[in-house]
Each structure stands twice: as structure tokens, then as C-alpha cells.
Design an enzyme around this catalytic site. Structure first.
Site, PDB file in Angstrom:
ATOM      1  CE  LYS A  66      48.644  51.992  48.755  1.00 49.75           C
ATOM      2  NZ  LYS A  66      50.005  51.760  48.302  1.00 49.75           N
ATOM      3  N   GLY A 136      48.768  52.326  40.852  1.00 51.93           N
ATOM      4  CA  GLY A 136      49.062  53.320  41.893  1.00 51.93           C
ATOM      5  C   GLY A 136      50.511  53.299  42.337  1.00 51.93           C
ATOM      6  CB  THR A 158      46.432  48.879  29.451  1.00 47.05           C
ATOM      7  OG1 THR A 158      46.103  47.555  29.844  1.00 47.05           O
ATOM      8  CG2 THR A 158      45.250  49.552  28.809  1.00 47.05           C
ATOM      9  CD  GLU A 160      44.997  52.487  25.785  1.00 44.75           C
ATOM     10  OE1 GLU A 160      44.061  51.815  26.234  1.00 44.75           O
ATOM     11  OE2 GLU A 160      45.940  51.979  25.132  1.00 44.75           O
ATOM     12  CE  LYS A 161      44.922  50.371  33.483  1.00 45.17           C
ATOM     13  NZ  LYS A 161      45.115  49.367  34.519  1.00 45.17           N
TER      14      LYS A 161
HETATM   15  P1  ATR Z   1      49.217  48.835  42.147  1.00 48.66           P
HETATM   16  O1  ATR Z   1      48.280  49.855  42.729  1.00 48.66           O
HETATM   17  O2  ATR Z   1      49.939  48.001  43.173  1.00 48.66           O
HETATM   18  O3  ATR Z   1      50.180  49.444  41.190  1.00 48.66           O
HETATM   19  P2  ATR Z   1      47.301  47.921  40.175  1.00 48.66           P
HETATM   20  O4  ATR Z   1      46.718  49.281  40.123  1.00 48.66           O
HETATM   21  O5  ATR Z   1      46.385  46.757  40.281  1.00 48.66           O
HETATM   22  O6  ATR Z   1      48.331  47.748  41.365  1.00 48.66           O
HETATM   23  O7  ATR Z   1      48.225  47.757  38.860  1.00 48.66           O
HETATM   24  C1  ATR Z   1      48.635  46.545  38.402  1.00 48.66           C
HETATM   25  C2  ATR Z   1      49.565  46.710  37.192  1.00 48.66           C
HETATM   26  O8  ATR Z   1      50.029  45.402  36.831  1.00 48.66           O
HETATM   27  C3  ATR Z   1      48.914  47.305  35.959  1.00 48.66           C
HETATM   28  O9  ATR Z   1      49.845  48.161  35.348  1.00 48.66           O
HETATM   29  C4  ATR Z   1      48.637  46.069  35.090  1.00 48.66           C
HETATM   30  O10 ATR Z   1      48.622  46.310  33.705  1.00 48.66           O
HETATM   31  P3  ATR Z   1      47.251  46.796  32.949  1.00 48.66           P
HETATM   32  O11 ATR Z   1      47.148  48.260  33.226  1.00 48.66           O
HETATM   33  O12 ATR Z   1      47.486  46.484  31.517  1.00 48.66           O
HETATM   34  O13 ATR Z   1      46.138  46.002  33.552  1.00 48.66           O
HETATM   35  C5  ATR Z   1      49.843  45.227  35.428  1.00 48.66           C
HETATM   36  N1  ATR Z   1      49.644  43.799  35.133  1.00 48.66           N
HETATM   37  C6  ATR Z   1      48.866  42.926  35.810  1.00 48.66           C
HETATM   38  N2  ATR Z   1      48.951  41.692  35.250  1.00 48.66           N
HETATM   39  C7  ATR Z   1      49.797  41.787  34.197  1.00 48.66           C
HETATM   40  C8  ATR Z   1      50.288  40.873  33.221  1.00 48.66           C
HETATM   41  N3  ATR Z   1      49.930  39.583  33.217  1.00 48.66           N
HETATM   42  N4  ATR Z   1      51.157  41.338  32.283  1.00 48.66           N
HETATM   43  C9  ATR Z   1      51.541  42.625  32.281  1.00 48.66           C
HETATM   44  N5  ATR Z   1      51.100  43.551  33.170  1.00 48.66           N
HETATM   45  C10 ATR Z   1      50.246  43.141  34.116  1.00 48.66           C
END
Ligand code: ATR
Length: 294
Positions: A66, A136, A158, A160-161
Site C-alpha cells: 500500500k 497503515g 512502539t 514513536e510510530k
Molecule cells: P496494518 O497496515 O494493517 O495497520 P501493520 O503495519 O503491520 O498492519 O501494523 C501492525 C500494528 O499492530 C502495529 O501498530 C504493531 O505495533 P508495533 O508498531 O509496536 O509493532 C501492532 N502489534 C502487532 N503485534 C502486537 C502485539 N503483540 N501487541 C501490541 N501491538 C501489536
């Protein structure tokens, strides 16, 4: 000649999109077919060249392309540029592509539809929304809600994101956007889970649920939404009833399950590709039938 459309993603297995679009084409007597295009990261340039040669009319774009597809687009909308992601591509001819984002429109329609059923009111101005996750999907949903006048708090493991999204959008809207600590359990009107937590914790049990499923947290919201619709969780067999949705239901809170946003973003995509009314009932029926078979 039969027009070709498809989903550009990796992996593309178990997608519900072909069922939805092919049902729509059939319902509207459109001579088109919707396929799956499995393209690995790094394979975009080659794929787009081949697709242009074959005159494929349009694509839905999903993970992981994307954001990566934007440099290859010859025209985009202001929404795509602000969100930084495109999920809908139309082929303009001469090797040129136009990119749009219907994820944010789908999110907004979904939430407004739920409020309309709840209380007849669709306006989201000044609603306080907590979004879990900063990928995203979170970005598109935050954009949608800010555009509708809601105030948004983004919580991400995280941090910062989450801060990056808040900084990127803060100047654009009058509504507030903030990044919040993952562990802080502030309350609001709408809670939306966009994380891939379920996907990454498929074997989780009732006793191992994350803190955002706690009854005392969930019960404070008017509406709880989860964008996940198929995570194959061992102990939660209904793909739409994620542990968060179940926690909200147990507290009597209104819920929005993941297939609704999928449907509405697809309906908007259909509207962009064809100058025809959207056969949303045919798409919904095909989606529900195929969800049951996942
Ligand atoms: P999408 O594009 O569908 O939003 P992505 O970019 O892979 O998918 O984002 C996944 C999100 O799930 C992220 O915000 C991730 O957190 P991090 O930025 O800290 O990686 C979050 N996420 C995934 N596994 C997680 C977990 N076990 N606990 C909390 N957050 C999680």
C-alpha cells in the site's frame, strides 16, 4: 473483451475479495473478472509493467504494497498523499496508473452506519476515539476520523510510530490528535483495534487476554470496533468475534466487526472503477458466505 481486475498483495491466499467483486460483476452484468496477483516485496515495478502490457484495468492493493506503490503512481489524490498509502489503482492507459485510498472512506461509512443504527445520529464531531496500533490501517482510520471532526488518541506498543502519525496529521485538522502510552488506559467514546495482535497470538486463551480487553476498560466506550475478520484463533472459532468484540458484547457495548470495513472499502472501490450503482447487497452476501467457509 472481458476486463481484468485483481488483488495485488503478498500473500494472497484466503482472500475474500474475488468472491465480493465477482458477485458484483455478475449482479451488474459487467463483463469483468477479479483475480489474485501474488507479488513479493520488490516485485512491484516488474508487475506493473506486465499488467500495463496486459491492459489490466485496476487493482486493489493490500499488504505489503500500500505504501510502496506510491512512487509508481502517475496521479494520486490529496487523501493518498496525506495518508501515505493507496489501496485502489486504476489503469489510465499508456503505462500510467492513478491511485486512490478507499480504506478511509470505508472506515468512516462503517462507523457512521453503526451510529445511525444506534441512535439515528451519524455525526462524529467531537467524539473521542482511541485507536490501538500505528500501522497503515491506523493511519487511514485516524485520517477519516479527524476529517469527520473527531479527536483521536493513538496508542501503540512502539510509541514513536504513534507520535509520527500525530505529528503528520496535527497541522492538517482542527481536531486534536495525540499519541498515548500503550499501557495508559484512558477512556473515550469509540475504541478501535487495528493491531495484528490476534494474528500474532493465535493460541491465546481467555486467561491471557491483553489489557485492552479488560471489562473495566472496554465498558467505558459507546462503540468498540475491531478491524480483524479472520485470524484463525484456536480458542475463538468465530473469525469475527475477536476477544475484544466478545469483551465488549459481554459488557453490553455496541460493536463493529471487521468485515464491515472490508465491505465498505470494496464498495467504494467498485464505485471508483465503474460508473454504475454499487451492488452492495450482492457483495455483502458473497462476503458473508465466504466468511463462513474460511
Ligand atoms: P496494518 O497496515 O494493517 O495497520 P501493520 O503495519 O503491520 O498492519 O501494523 C501492525 C500494528 O499492530 C502495529 O501498530 C504493531 O505495533 P508495533 O508498531 O509496536 O509493532 C501492532 N502489534 C502487532 N503485534 C502486537 C502485539 N503483540 N501487541 C501490541 N501491538 C501489536
Amino acid at each position: 473483451m472481458t476486463k481484468r481486475y485483481g488483488l495485488l498483495a503478498h500473500p494472497v491466499k484466503h482472500s475474500l475479495s474475488p468472491a465480493m467483486y465477482n458477485a458484483a460483476f455478475k449482479d451488474m452484468c459487467i463483463d469483468a473478472k477479479y483475480e489474485l496477483f501474488d507479488v513479493e516485496p520488490g516485485g512491484l515495478a516488474e508487475f506493473l509493467k506486465k499488467a500495463a502490457a496486459e491492459e489490466i484495468s485496476g487493482f486493489s492493493v493490500s499488504l505489503p504494497h500500500k505504501e510502496a506503490i506510491i512512487p509508481y503512481l502517475h496521479m494520486t489524490t490529496a487523501d493518498v498523499r496525506a495518508i501515505g498509502a493507496a489501496n485502489t489503482i486504476a489503469y489510465m492507459g499508456n503505462g500510467q496508473y492513478f491511485g486512490l485510498n478507499t480504506d478511509y472512506v470505508g472506515a468512516l461509512k462503517t462507523i457512521k452506519e453503526r451510529y445511525k443504527k444506534l441512535c439515528g445520529r451519524v455525526g462524529l464531531k467531537d467524539k473521542i476515539v482511541i485507536i490501538l496500533g500505528a500501522g497503515g490501517s491506523s493511519r487511514a482510520i485516524a485520517y477519516a476520523l479527524l476529517k469527520a471532526g473527531a479527536h483521536v488518541w493513538i496508542k501503540n506498543r512502539t510509541k514513536e510510530k504513534a507520535v509520527k502519525i500525530a505529528v503528520d496529521f496535527a497541522e492538517r485538522f482542527v481536531s486534536e490528535i495525540h499519541a498515548d502510552d500503550w499501557e495508559t488506559m484512558n477512556t473515550g467514546d469509540i475504541l478501535i483495534n487495528t493491531t495484528s495482535f490476534w494474528l500474532n497470538n493465535k493460541g491465546i486463551t481467555e486467561n491471557e487476554l491483553p489489557s485492552f480487553c479488560a471489562p473495566e476498560f472496554v465498558r467505558e466506550f459507546e462503540v468498540v470496533m475491531d478491524i480483524s475478520y479472520n485470524n484463525g484463533m484456536e480458542n475463538f472459532p468465530d473469525p469475527l468475534k475477536t476477544p475484544l468484540i466478545l469483551a465488549a458484547e459481554a459488557e453490553g457495548v455496541a460493536t463493529i466487526t471487521g468485515e464491515k470495513m472490508l465491505l465498505h472499502q470494496a464498495a467504494e472501490q467498485f464505485r471508483m472503477w465503474f460508473d454504475e450503482p454499487v451492488p452492495i447487497w450482492a457483495m455483502k452476501e458473497a462476503l458473508e458466505k465466504n466468511l463462513n467457509q474460511l
